[in-house]
Enzyme design. Structure first.
Site, PDB file in Angstrom:
ATOM      1  N   ASP A  53     -10.886  -1.180  -0.492  1.00 43.81           N
ATOM      2  CA  ASP A  53     -11.817  -0.130  -0.949  1.00 43.81           C
ATOM      3  C   ASP A  53     -13.274  -0.465  -0.594  1.00 43.81           C
ATOM      4  O   ASP A  53     -14.164  -0.427  -1.476  1.00 43.81           O
ATOM      5  CB  ASP A  53     -11.719   0.031  -2.480  1.00 43.81           C
ATOM      6  CG  ASP A  53     -10.293   0.185  -2.976  1.00 43.81           C
ATOM      7  OD1 ASP A  53      -9.505   0.840  -2.303  1.00 43.81           O
ATOM      8  OD2 ASP A  53      -9.982  -0.358  -4.062  1.00 43.81           O
ATOM      9  N   GLU A  88      -8.470  10.830  -3.646  1.00 47.15           N
ATOM     10  CA  GLU A  88      -9.337   9.786  -4.221  1.00 47.15           C
ATOM     11  C   GLU A  88     -10.291   9.307  -3.124  1.00 47.15           C
ATOM     12  O   GLU A  88     -10.319   9.848  -2.025  1.00 47.15           O
ATOM     13  CB  GLU A  88      -8.496   8.622  -4.760  1.00 47.15           C
ATOM     14  CG  GLU A  88      -7.660   7.915  -3.700  1.00 47.15           C
ATOM     15  CD  GLU A  88      -6.704   6.869  -4.275  1.00 47.15           C
ATOM     16  OE1 GLU A  88      -6.643   6.684  -5.495  1.00 47.15           O
ATOM     17  OE2 GLU A  88      -5.996   6.241  -3.461  1.00 47.15           O
TER      18      GLU A  88
HETATM   19  O1  FUB Z   1      -7.915  -0.286  -5.446  1.00 45.20           O
HETATM   20  C1  FUB Z   1      -7.318   0.505  -6.458  1.00 45.20           C
HETATM   21  C2  FUB Z   1      -7.237   1.914  -6.025  1.00 45.20           C
HETATM   22  O2  FUB Z   1      -6.453   2.028  -4.837  1.00 45.20           O
HETATM   23  C3  FUB Z   1      -8.547   2.543  -5.629  1.00 45.20           C
HETATM   24  O3  FUB Z   1      -9.364   2.872  -6.707  1.00 45.20           O
HETATM   25  C4  FUB Z   1      -8.057   3.697  -4.849  1.00 45.20           C
HETATM   26  O4  FUB Z   1      -9.022   4.356  -4.099  1.00 45.20           O
HETATM   27  C5  FUB Z   1      -6.984   3.048  -4.014  1.00 45.20           C
HETATM   28  O5  FUB Z   1      -7.501   2.455  -2.857  1.00 45.20           O
END
Ligand code: FUB
Length: 341
Positions: free
Chosen positions: A32, A242
């Protein structure tokens, strides 16, 4: 590596011109990545993945992180410095677990680290921590940002010095639980909107001048399809899942995101920081591993995509940050640069 030491140089080199580059570091698992240029250096704020026995599930329980490291590089292709632990869960009174994807911003000489985590009731909130240097350490505010919820905070400071916070992620990120404006745990089961109804919208808001609170209302950001109507919930190839990110190019606002279960990085373009945005295409095809999450940054006249995959571990929850160069075409659309021969 003793994370308390800080300033440890990871000898891996970023090689953004390769088609399948190596991770920028391999002494830790990182994911991320949020990249920013501060004081002429490139800083990366990733999640710090760690080993766990928790089985993979749609709730993302296997992403069980407890701290953040900050990385920097003076040049692309040069050594990457691991500045050690910048913030840990134990130091934040409201955090129970799962320190997920962070971001950072700078304004008026201070540096701000934004991070999501589950509070003691199991609800994801977004916290802010303040530091004097880009690499931290960061002093966390004792409470999460009022009115914040869900995951994946991303910030954007515009040329007029107005700053914005973006957030949201469905399924494990709980955005679907907030459809009524209040947290409804049981809404997790309905997962998300369906059919021709508009997909669940990422959230965006102005930040207060001190960067520590939301200024005014949280907006549902509209992402229209190319026909001018909001992307349908059933269009999993295009709908927001997301990993919001905003950057500006030639006066336009590029809102990029992950499509989640179809594993694309997609983007949409708008005239204003809080949209509406119109779908413009894909930046990255699916990588190895379930999640895909990124940032886009200009450094020394070139544009770069930071992203992650699971090529080092082969496990969904142990990811590694990579970078590739990006270019714009004559219509200002984004593409991965062709690898050099
Ligand atoms: O790293 C945990 C979660 O996985 C992140 O918040 C999302 O965007 C995904 O990459």
């Amino acid at each position: 590596l003793d994370p308390c030491l800080g300033n440890v140089v990871a000898m891996k080199r970023a090689d953004p011109e390769e088609k399948d580059p190596k991770p920028i570091v391999d002494h830790l698992y990182t994911a991320d990545p949020s990249a920013h240029v501060f004081n002429g250096k490139l800083y990366v704020y990733p999640s710090h993945d760690r080993e766990t026995d928790i089985q993979d599930n749609d709730n993302g329980d296997q992403y069980d992180m407890v701290d953040y490291h900050v990385f920097s590089m003076d040049t692309v292709g040069g050594p990457v410095t691991d500045h050690g632990v910048a913030l840990k869960a134990d130091s934040v009174p409201w955090v129970d677990k799962q320190m997920w994807a962070p971001d950072a911003a700078s304004k008026n000489g201070k540096y701000y680290l934004y991070y999501p985590a589950r509070d003691k009731e199991g609800i994801f909130r977004i916290g802010v921590a303040v530091g004097d240097k880009p690499e931290g350490p960061f002093q966390p505010d004792p409470e999460p940002i009022k009115g914040s919820y869900s995951i994946d905070p991303a910030t954007f400071v515009d040329d007029d010095n107005n700053a914005y916070l973006y957030f949201g992620g469905i399924w494990g990120g709980q955005l679907q639980c907030w459809r009524t404006g209040e947290f409804k745990k049981e809404a997790y089961e309905t997962m998300e909107a369906t059919g021709d109804e508009p997909a669940l919208a990422p959230r965006g808001a102005k930040l207060t001048d001190d960067m520590r609170q939301i200024d005014g209302e949280v907006k549902e950001l509209v992402i229209n399809d190319t026909d001018g109507k909001p992307i349908h919930a059933s269009n999993h190839d295009r709908r927001f899942f997301e990993a919001a990110w905003v950057h500006k190019y030639k006066g336009k606002y590029y809102f990029s995101y992950s499509t989640g279960d179809t594993h694309y990085l997609a983007y949409a373009i708008g005239e204003h920081p809080l949209g509406p945005f119109t779908y413009a295409g894909r930046i990255l095809e699916p990588v190895q591993g379930w999640t895909t999450h990124h940032s886009i940054v200009e450094f020394k006249g070139k544009w770069y995509l930071f992203y992650h995959d699971t090529s080092l571990s082969g496990k969904n929850h142990l990811r590694s940050v990579k970078m590739r160069e990006l270019v714009y075409d004559e219509e200002d659309k984004l593409h991965l640069a062709e690898p050099q021969p």
